[in-house]
Design a protein around this motif. Structure first.
Motif, mmCIF file in Angstrom:
data_model
loop_
_atom_site.group_PDB
_atom_site.id
_atom_site.type_symbol
_atom_site.label_atom_id
_atom_site.label_comp_id
_atom_site.label_asym_id
_atom_site.label_seq_id
_atom_site.Cartn_x
_atom_site.Cartn_y
_atom_site.Cartn_z
ATOM 1 N N LYS A 178 -29.689 -59.383 81.815
ATOM 2 C CA LYS A 178 -30.704 -60.432 81.882
ATOM 3 C C LYS A 178 -30.697 -61.041 83.286
ATOM 4 O O LYS A 178 -29.639 -61.417 83.799
ATOM 5 C CB LYS A 178 -30.405 -61.535 80.844
ATOM 6 C CG LYS A 178 -31.399 -62.687 80.861
ATOM 7 C CD LYS A 178 -32.758 -62.254 80.336
ATOM 8 C CE LYS A 178 -33.821 -63.335 80.546
ATOM 9 N NZ LYS A 178 -35.152 -62.873 80.109
ATOM 10 N N ALA A 179 -31.871 -61.128 83.875
ATOM 11 C CA ALA A 179 -31.988 -61.740 85.204
ATOM 12 C C ALA A 179 -32.981 -62.897 85.123
ATOM 13 O O ALA A 179 -33.940 -62.855 84.341
ATOM 14 C CB ALA A 179 -32.467 -60.716 86.214
ATOM 15 N N PHE A 180 -32.713 -63.941 85.884
ATOM 16 C CA PHE A 180 -33.677 -65.036 86.052
ATOM 17 C C PHE A 180 -34.102 -64.999 87.514
ATOM 18 O O PHE A 180 -33.342 -65.414 88.386
ATOM 19 C CB PHE A 180 -33.050 -66.386 85.684
ATOM 20 C CG PHE A 180 -32.706 -66.499 84.226
ATOM 21 C CD1 PHE A 180 -33.691 -66.751 83.282
ATOM 22 C CD2 PHE A 180 -31.403 -66.331 83.786
ATOM 23 C CE1 PHE A 180 -33.379 -66.842 81.938
ATOM 24 C CE2 PHE A 180 -31.082 -66.424 82.440
ATOM 25 C CZ PHE A 180 -32.075 -66.674 81.521
ATOM 26 N N GLY A 181 -35.282 -64.486 87.762
ATOM 27 C CA GLY A 181 -35.727 -64.311 89.148
ATOM 28 C C GLY A 181 -34.812 -63.306 89.839
ATOM 29 O O GLY A 181 -34.564 -62.221 89.331
ATOM 30 N N SER A 221 -23.378 -68.726 78.076
ATOM 31 C CA SER A 221 -24.439 -69.322 77.242
ATOM 32 C C SER A 221 -25.625 -68.371 77.107
ATOM 33 O O SER A 221 -26.235 -68.280 76.030
ATOM 34 C CB SER A 221 -24.921 -70.640 77.845
ATOM 35 O OG SER A 221 -23.890 -71.581 77.794
ATOM 36 N N VAL A 222 -25.932 -67.654 78.186
ATOM 37 C CA VAL A 222 -27.066 -66.722 78.134
ATOM 38 C C VAL A 222 -26.774 -65.601 77.132
ATOM 39 O O VAL A 222 -27.667 -65.162 76.395
ATOM 40 C CB VAL A 222 -27.374 -66.169 79.548
ATOM 41 C CG1 VAL A 222 -28.457 -65.102 79.490
ATOM 42 C CG2 VAL A 222 -27.814 -67.292 80.472
ATOM 43 N N THR A 223 -25.503 -65.168 77.072
ATOM 44 C CA THR A 223 -25.124 -64.133 76.102
ATOM 45 C C THR A 223 -25.418 -64.612 74.680
ATOM 46 O O THR A 223 -26.055 -63.901 73.890
ATOM 47 C CB THR A 223 -23.620 -63.805 76.245
ATOM 48 O OG1 THR A 223 -23.367 -63.402 77.579
ATOM 49 C CG2 THR A 223 -23.205 -62.703 75.286
ATOM 50 N N ILE A 231 -33.479 -66.189 73.990
ATOM 51 C CA ILE A 231 -33.895 -65.592 75.264
ATOM 52 C C ILE A 231 -33.965 -64.079 75.037
ATOM 53 O O ILE A 231 -33.007 -63.503 74.522
ATOM 54 C CB ILE A 231 -32.862 -65.873 76.379
ATOM 55 C CG1 ILE A 231 -32.708 -67.372 76.633
ATOM 56 C CG2 ILE A 231 -33.238 -65.170 77.669
ATOM 57 C CD1 ILE A 231 -31.607 -67.684 77.642
ATOM 58 N N PRO A 232 -35.068 -63.436 75.416
ATOM 59 C CA PRO A 232 -35.094 -61.974 75.259
ATOM 60 C C PRO A 232 -34.319 -61.308 76.398
ATOM 61 O O PRO A 232 -34.528 -61.639 77.561
ATOM 62 C CB PRO A 232 -36.592 -61.647 75.348
ATOM 63 C CG PRO A 232 -37.187 -62.775 76.120
ATOM 64 C CD PRO A 232 -36.336 -63.985 75.910
ATOM 65 N N PRO A 233 -33.420 -60.369 76.066
ATOM 66 C CA PRO A 233 -32.708 -59.670 77.156
ATOM 67 C C PRO A 233 -33.657 -58.707 77.870
ATOM 68 O O PRO A 233 -34.646 -58.263 77.283
ATOM 69 C CB PRO A 233 -31.599 -58.926 76.415
ATOM 70 C CG PRO A 233 -32.087 -58.774 75.020
ATOM 71 C CD PRO A 233 -33.004 -59.923 74.739
#
Lengths: 261, 257
Positions: free
Chosen positions: B14-17, B46-48, B56-58
């Motif tokens: 998962k990436a944010f930007g 937390s993202v996991t 959150i969609p991976p």
């Protein structure tokens, strides 16, 4: 030349960003509306927001309408007396209030009061993980937070505007009879003679549309807020500004639609 | 033949930007065991959890629960899966507009599995399980101390008797004694329900108390898995540095001047 191109690029980027946001808001509204037709419905949430808008906004809307009617009578009389057209005063007051000032002023007052509160509440829920918590508790946040507010906004503003219409006309009547020397029965007769059902209905339809827009912008700005207290503050401001502008823009559109010559 | 893991993550990204937060997470959580995921701030813990819960969609990777690929489930099946999970958020995430008893029984009420009258009784029962008096149910979340809010959040997480419970930094913001109390309650509740627990924390004492298994995530990748008891003397330099809170070691803080 380069500066001109930079400026053009800046305007272009701004225009695209505005269009993208408008599209996102439209999709948000459509998703909310689609949930109106399918259960589960959160009636308790709906009544809570309906009471907040219709009942607790009553004092501010009532006072605004009353004083607006009084000022309108006073100002119009000053102008009309220059042309000897004082008798047009009751018509002007009742048509201005029912068609325009009642819905628009009530809308702006409710936008300031309710739009800001909705954005602040939902924005706080967003930044404190309460919206994620809803999802983990098997509850669709759109259904629980947005749909009851959209419905409450749409249904609560028309009765509020009806009260505003009555009090606005009453304000004009009080000034006209107590200060400007109009005969009470004559003033009322002139008011009834000019008033048509369409005048009131158009105002109430406007009110429903304004109520939907206020709730939509409150929910949207809150739902998309980011970054803690500052983000919530910005969302609140955006909700009020956007709702106010949309109210004025849609007022024109609806007026043009209702009273096209 | 080994038992199917309750949760299995394969190549989760998962990436944010520009920022790659999860960079191929592979992890298995055994059924009816308590897994603790350790890692520094911003390491992707937390993202996991948010990816597993569907918040959150991976971008890539597979999330399996009970051997089923979550991404391939129908909307109804995914909702049913979510019904079997509970989550305790880091800051409690209690609903301010509702009294404590409605917070506790929110899921049961929302799904109309219980009447409002029965929900009050159920809330009192669950509040007792986390050491709170029934009278707390009538208070608003704003009237509670931090420790009480955590207990109410725990009560809300277990009220619908889930079989997977997620705990996001359960002891953050609590004094050590209250932290130990909350950890004890977590262990009791998970055992009583026979549930699988997945916790994320950077509190080593808490990790040892509540975990059977542990894993460490660093820069979006799982760098170690093992027994929670071994934390502090695993022989893995990165884990031991983190567990012992040492400045010297392979993990270097990225400081911005």
């Amino acid at each position: 030349m380069t500066r001109a191109l930079d400026l053009l690029a800046l305007i272009g980027r701004g225009a695209f960003a505005t269009l993208a946001t408008a599209g996102q808001v439209a999709i948000f509204a459509l998703v909310g509306l689609s949930h109106l037709l399918r259960p589960p419905f959160h009636a308790r949430q709906f009544w809570r927001h309906f009471a907040e808008i219709a009942y607790f906004s009553l004092p501010v809307v009532a006072l605004t309408a009353l004083f607006t009617g009084m000022v309108l009578a006073l100002q119009s009389h000053t102008g009309f007396s220059r042309f000897g057209a004082e008798t047009a005063l009751p018509s002007l007051v009742v048509l201005s209030i029912t068609r325009e000032l009642g819905p628009v002023l009530a809308g702006l007052m409710v936008a300031g009061r309710i739009g800001a509160a909705m954005a602040a509440e939902i924005g706080t829920m967003r930044v404190t993980d309460q919206i994620d918590a809803l999802t983990t508790l098997s509850t669709d946040p759109m259904r629980y937070l947005v749909v009851p507010r959209l419905l409450a906004g749409t249904l609560a503003l028309p009765p509020l505007v009806l009260v505003a219409d009555i009090l606005g006309v009453l304000g004009g009547f009080l000034i006209a009879t107590l200060q400007l020397g109009f005969v009470p029965q004559g003033y009322l007769d002139a008011t009834w003679d000019v008033l048509e059902t369409m005048d009131v209905v158009s105002g109430l339809v406007k009110a429903a549309v304004f109520g939907f827009l206020i709730a939509l912008m409150g929910c949207w700005c809150g739902y998309t807020s980011r970054g803690g207290a500052q983000g919530v503050g910005q969302a609140t401001t955006r909700a009020v500004v956007a709702a106010s502008i949309l109210i004025l823009a849609f007022d024109y559109v609806l007026t043009a639609a209702f009273f096209k010559q | 033949m080994s038992e199917t893991p309750k949760i299995r993550l394969r190549g989760l990204r998962k990436a944010f930007g520009e920022k790659q937060v999860l960079d191929g997470v592979d992890l298995e959580v055994r059924a009816r065991h308590s897994m603790v995921l350790l890692g520094g701030s911003g390491s992707g813990k937390s993202v996991t959890v948010k990816c597993i819960l569907g918040l959150i969609p991976p971008d890539e990777g597979v999330i399996e629960i009970d051997g089923q690929d979550v991404a391939k489930l129908s909307r109804r099946d995914r909702a049913a899966l979510l019904d079997r999970t509970g989550m305790l958020f880091q800051n409690g995430a209690l609903f301010d507009s509702l009294p404590v008893w409605e917070n506790v029984c929110f899921k049961l009420l929302a799904q109309r599995r219980i009447t409002r009258r029965a929900a009050r009784d159920r809330a009192a029962e669950v509040l007792a399980q986390v050491g709170l008096a029934a009278s707390v149910g009538d208070l608003s979340p704003a009237e509670l101390s931090g420790g009480m809010q955590k207990r109410v959040a725990l009560a809300r997480a277990i009220a619908a008797q889930p079989d997977i419970i997620f705990f996001d930094e359960p002891t953050t913001g609590l004094d050590p004694i209250m932290g130990a109390v909350i950890d004890g309650l977590i262990v009791d509740c998970v055992e009583r329900l026979g549930a699988t627990a997945f916790s994320i924390t950077h509190d080593m004492a808490s990790a040892r108390r509540i975990g059977d298994d542990a894993a460490m995530i660093h820069k979006g990748r799982i760098v170690w898995t093992g027994s929670a008891e071994a934390l502090g003397h695993t022989g893995h330099p990165m884990v031991d540095q983190f567990a012992n809170g040492s400045r010297e070691g392979p993990i270097q803080m990225e400081l911005r001047r």
